[in-house]
Scaffold this motif. Sequence first.
Motif, mmCIF file in Angstrom:
data_model
loop_
_atom_site.group_PDB
_atom_site.id
_atom_site.type_symbol
_atom_site.label_atom_id
_atom_site.label_comp_id
_atom_site.label_asym_id
_atom_site.label_seq_id
_atom_site.Cartn_x
_atom_site.Cartn_y
_atom_site.Cartn_z
ATOM 1 N N TRP A 227 0.831 -1.202 0.000
ATOM 2 C CA TRP A 227 0.000 0.000 0.000
ATOM 3 C C TRP A 227 0.870 1.258 0.000
ATOM 4 O O TRP A 227 0.598 2.206 -0.729
ATOM 5 N N ASP A 228 1.902 1.245 0.805
ATOM 6 C CA ASP A 228 2.801 2.391 0.883
ATOM 7 C C ASP A 228 3.371 2.726 -0.499
ATOM 8 O O ASP A 228 3.457 3.896 -0.876
ATOM 9 N N SER B 10 0.106 3.350 -3.282
ATOM 10 C CA SER B 10 -0.793 4.478 -3.001
ATOM 11 C C SER B 10 -0.105 5.823 -3.214
ATOM 12 O O SER B 10 -0.721 6.863 -3.020
ATOM 13 N N SER B 11 1.136 5.808 -3.633
ATOM 14 C CA SER B 11 1.842 7.046 -3.942
ATOM 15 C C SER B 11 1.866 7.232 -5.456
ATOM 16 O O SER B 11 2.536 6.468 -6.161
ATOM 17 N N LYS C 190 -0.077 13.816 -1.960
ATOM 18 C CA LYS C 190 -0.655 13.056 -0.853
ATOM 19 C C LYS C 190 -0.827 11.600 -1.283
ATOM 20 O O LYS C 190 -0.846 11.291 -2.462
ATOM 21 N N ARG C 191 -0.955 10.727 -0.304
ATOM 22 C CA ARG C 191 -1.273 9.335 -0.584
ATOM 23 C C ARG C 191 -2.650 9.269 -1.248
ATOM 24 O O ARG C 191 -3.465 10.167 -1.099
ATOM 25 N N TYR D 181 -6.354 8.901 -2.200
ATOM 26 C CA TYR D 181 -7.594 9.105 -1.459
ATOM 27 C C TYR D 181 -8.743 9.315 -2.439
ATOM 28 O O TYR D 181 -8.526 9.686 -3.598
ATOM 29 N N GLU E 210 -7.801 2.082 2.543
ATOM 30 C CA GLU E 210 -6.403 1.844 2.869
ATOM 31 C C GLU E 210 -6.107 0.367 3.095
ATOM 32 O O GLU E 210 -6.847 -0.338 3.781
#
Length: 156
Positions: A20-21, A24-25, A47-48, A50, A78
Amino acid sequence: MKLYKIVTVQHINASVEECWDFFSSPKNLQTITLDNMNFQIQDYDDKRMYHGQIITYTLKPLFGIKISWVTEITACKENEYFIDIQRFGPYKLWHHKHFFERLEDGSTKMTDIVHYALPFGILGRIVNRLVVKTKLKNIFDYRYNKIEELFNSKKA
């Protein structure tokens, strides 16, 4: 409208949180995109991932022709999934779902499902058969191999 589907499943030797880290970027999308596509993020809010996030970028997917693409994140939970759609770009429809599933051994099963359609009716179907289908296969094969290199080649 003819709708096409691409499904990719990959096992990643990393936790769901690590996956995810990375995924999600938005800035990491360039890392897993073919260099010859000249992918460049033009704007995002640093931001990550969303719900509601807009990401704009340019790329040269075919014949060196530069195009602009605007993506919106339409759903996001998430460590579980996110969905992006093309708001503006070359497709009549682009809907891309990314799922992350924690496996018993601590690794992650990642599933990508893309639905897409091309404009121009029968002409779009011909272009898909002759060019687009193969190009997308190359893009997702590259992505798969790059993820293997980044996450799965580290296993001792």
